[in-house]
Enzyme design. Structure first.
Site, PDB file in Angstrom:
ATOM      1  N   SER B 112       0.851  -1.183   0.000  1.00 23.09           N
ATOM      2  CA  SER B 112       0.000   0.000   0.000  1.00 23.09           C
ATOM      3  C   SER B 112       0.900   1.252   0.000  1.00 23.09           C
ATOM      4  O   SER B 112       1.821   1.316  -0.810  1.00 23.09           O
ATOM      5  CB  SER B 112      -0.937  -0.055   1.209  1.00 23.09           C
ATOM      6  OG  SER B 112      -2.059   0.776   1.024  1.00 23.09           O
ATOM      7  N   ASP B 370      -8.659  -6.032  -5.620  1.00 14.50           N
ATOM      8  CA  ASP B 370      -8.317  -4.883  -4.772  1.00 14.50           C
ATOM      9  C   ASP B 370      -8.788  -3.585  -5.434  1.00 14.50           C
ATOM     10  O   ASP B 370      -8.325  -3.249  -6.523  1.00 14.50           O
ATOM     11  CB  ASP B 370      -6.801  -4.854  -4.552  1.00 14.50           C
ATOM     12  CG  ASP B 370      -6.361  -3.683  -3.670  1.00 14.50           C
ATOM     13  OD1 ASP B 370      -7.237  -3.005  -3.098  1.00 14.50           O
ATOM     14  OD2 ASP B 370      -5.138  -3.468  -3.565  1.00 14.50           O
ATOM     15  N   HIS B 395      -6.112  -6.770  -1.294  1.00 15.31           N
ATOM     16  CA  HIS B 395      -5.097  -5.749  -1.028  1.00 15.31           C
ATOM     17  C   HIS B 395      -3.903  -6.369  -0.292  1.00 15.31           C
ATOM     18  O   HIS B 395      -4.069  -6.995   0.741  1.00 15.31           O
ATOM     19  CB  HIS B 395      -5.750  -4.660  -0.165  1.00 15.31           C
ATOM     20  CG  HIS B 395      -4.981  -3.375  -0.083  1.00 15.31           C
ATOM     21  ND1 HIS B 395      -4.659  -2.619  -1.185  1.00 15.31           N
ATOM     22  CD2 HIS B 395      -4.494  -2.677   0.984  1.00 15.31           C
ATOM     23  CE1 HIS B 395      -4.016  -1.516  -0.807  1.00 15.31           C
ATOM     24  NE2 HIS B 395      -3.891  -1.540   0.501  1.00 15.31           N
TER      25      HIS B 395
END
Lengths: 433, 433
Positions: B112, B370, B395
């Site tokens: 991320s 995601d 994710h």
């Protein structure tokens, strides 16, 4: 943040053609603009737009106006911030002038510290500059990666190369000054008088400072050892090393010789009745000294924080009095002057130390008479990061206005540079099209 | 500057072997350490040292202690400064543990925003990291280079993919809330009551905030749509999209369905008697919201300055109420909250925008479930900057602890990642030897 000042011309620009961008260094961009003739020479050939950007805290690019050099305002003076200025400028410039389908590959140019900046711009912003010509760029020295005795050794070597008796004469002068100054106040007065100083030396610190002032004159004569006379800044004759060496040898003794040589630089107008050290030379974190110009304060701060220039003399490998300019010397000065401590190692971490190979398209050019050359890159790093040596070349010689007295070596190097720059432009253009 | 906190283990390290370095992102490094199981799995194979570094201003790495989040102390929170922390740490780490002839190639890992950081570290410090695995790294979105309607569209798509009636149900719920709230104070009270809120909505701003709180729940369910249950952070069942979709469809109406779905996240302990919006969701410069955790303040500041997350909804391409989160929305919030204005364009200038090709050795992995994936790199940039898509992946799925329920896709991608990382390590080792 006030704007940074620019010098530019689009006289030869073909829209969509390349942008030649000079990464301004420690001085007003107007005087740099006048000195860097080669870029203008290249412009017609490549139909380029030329932009010279002034480095923040120099010239007219003073973020806090007349309060710029107050301690509390100095924190925004870093190499990273200067590069960010250039990056934002280039980003806006290409957005405005080079919208698709225009290409406008940007080539960065720079000499000396400006060459360090053009290198770093290519390392960190390959999205913005397609290549960099870094002339006399002491990238390794600035990052603290060189031993620290090469500068003045190579100044000495330049004089020795012309006539080995010259360094001997300089040594003789310093030995005599040292002998006299050992005799106390009266001796210092005699040194002051014989060196024709406007204010007599008061103590050992003054004497050391005077030695550095002398050393700096020899350094400049070696840096500017060109086959033609110059008058941008101080006027110097052609081959000032040879000319000053001749004066040294003609003088009645070493001290008189040193005065003659030093006067070639500091009294180039021939109208001084005595030498005012403080006019020419302000002690700072750069052992080659700073000056009374406002920009010298910025340079002092930069050498007090990120840029390392710990060059020393020992009177063995060089002709100057022993003078160890150590990290401790620097720390003491910087704390007193600016309330800061240097960040040794940071520039090497941030700008890849001696491992530049992940980058590409950089030319490192150096003159083999330039005493700064061992601070830079003298050997090819990769197939596209190349070192070029200008035989008989001085500091930043290739970037100067071409001159009829130019040796073949600099003509050849400039041609190779133009060829490579042309190749970078073609590659960048093909990639974009 | 206070030190940044580390988590590390040398349990498997062979001296001179590689260093696996996690570029900490927006949260305490302890919880990130627990979530990223794949690195530990790789460690035994490569005999690596693992170091997780906490991002400044998060967790315990608070440079000004309890005053860290005062406006005047926030200026040192930038992506550049966080990267500089990691660079200095790595530089010291290798100097201490990896003196010649040891090699210790460093591989950066991140998920991320951490994946964005590991990418940027490789771009800007190739001298320190030999390669980067960037999982679910929304590099383009963070730099403001995506249209801004992909996140919530893809959340919607995740639900539609399981059952097209689910997004319809969500829309139905929002339509009913919107109809009720149009009836003034009484309507807002009825919405508050039916949504089981602890404090009734006072005005339209409250309502919009509640809509975002709902939207965020659906976003998290889509991000965490894993084939197994998790309990690091909120506990969620396997395939929470499917599970919440089933609840939506079983509910008596849209609003009831939304409560059921939202409750799967916000009431995962099943012990809440009502929902306290302000506990879960604090409006900030991130349209997916911040929380009451201290780190959320830092994230708000980062999205107020460098990181762009202007994701909007329109109820046409997504199932949520129209909500344009524009640069103006952001500017207004950031000025009021922090006294700063965002710097749009800066991250793209500084970190190469969409032209990452001058770098090398980066893996961009993304799960195709995601909703953040379109903020990142989904196609190969060059032969050594490669995109890997995990079919049916959520994710940061590849970075998680391997699980018996893992689909073949993530097993295959992890194997490809391990192979490439092994290749980078071998190349770096050969270069140094």
């Amino acid at each position: 943040m006030q704007r940074i000042t620019l010098q530019h011309t689009d006289a030869f620009w073909r829209k969509g053609g390349p942008i030649f961008f000079y990464t301004g260094n420690e001085g007003p961009i107007t005087s740099i603009w006048n000195e860097i003739g080669f870029m203008k020479d290249l412009t017609a050939k490549f139909e380029a737009l030329i932009v010279f950007a002034e480095h923040r805290y120099y010239g007219e690019s003073l973020p806090f106006g007349e309060n710029t050099f107050a301690r509390e305002n100095m924190g925004l003076l870093t190499v990273e911030q200067a590069l960010a200025d250039y990056a934002i400028l280039l980003s806006n410039l290409t957005a405005v002038f080079c919208q698709d389908p225009d290409v406008c590959p940007v080539i960065a140019f720079g000499g000396s510290y400006g060459g360090v900046l053009s290198t770093f711009l290519r390392l960190k912003y390959p999205n913005l500059v397609a290549g960099a010509l870094a002339s006399s760029a002491n990238v390794y020295m600035s990052a603290g990666l060189t031993p620290g005795n090469e500068l003045f050794q190579d100044v000495t070597e330049d004089f020795r190369r012309y006539n080995p008796r010259c360094p001997d004469r300089v040594r003789e002068g310093f030995t005599e000054m040292e002998r006299l100054s050992g005799q106390g106040k009266q001796g210092l007065l005699e040194v002051s008088s014989r060196m024709n100083l406007c204010s007599p030396l008061q103590d050992r610190a003054d004497l050391v400072n005077m030695y550095r002032w002398v050393r700096e004159a020899f350094t400049v004569l070696a840096m500017e050892d060109l086959p033609y006379s110059i008058s941008n800044g101080p006027s110097l004759p052609a081959y000032p090393v040879n000319a000053s060496c001749d004066l040294l040898l003609k003088a009645t003794d070493g001290i008189e010789g040193i005065i003659q040589a030093v006067g070639m630089l500091y009294n180039f107008t021939s109208d001084l009745t005595c030498f005012d050290l403080h006019q020419d030379f302000v002690p700072c974190a750069d052992p080659t000294g700073c000056s009374l110009m406002p920009g010298a304060k910025a340079w002092d701060y930069q050498t007090c924080t990120e840029i390392s220039l710990l060059e020393s003399t020992n009177n063995v490998t060089d002709m100057f009095p022993p003078d160890a300019f150590t990290e401790e010397t620097r720390v003491a000065h910087c704390w007193e002057r600016w309330g800061v401590t240097p960040r040794p190692g940071w520039l090497a971490t941030q700008f890849w130390g001696k491992d530049l190979s992940p980058s590409s398209n950089i030319i490192f050019s150096n003159g083999d008479l330039d005493p700064w050359r061992r601070g830079g890159v003298l050997q090819n790093v990769s197939s596209s990061i190349v070192a070029m040596v200008i035989e008989g070349g001085a500091h930043m010689m290739d970037l100067r206005v071409p001159n009829p007295a130019d040796p073949q070596s600099v003509i050849r190097v400039r041609q190779q540079e133009a060829d490579l720059i042309g190749q970078w432009i073609r590659e960048a253009t093909n990639q974009r099209e």
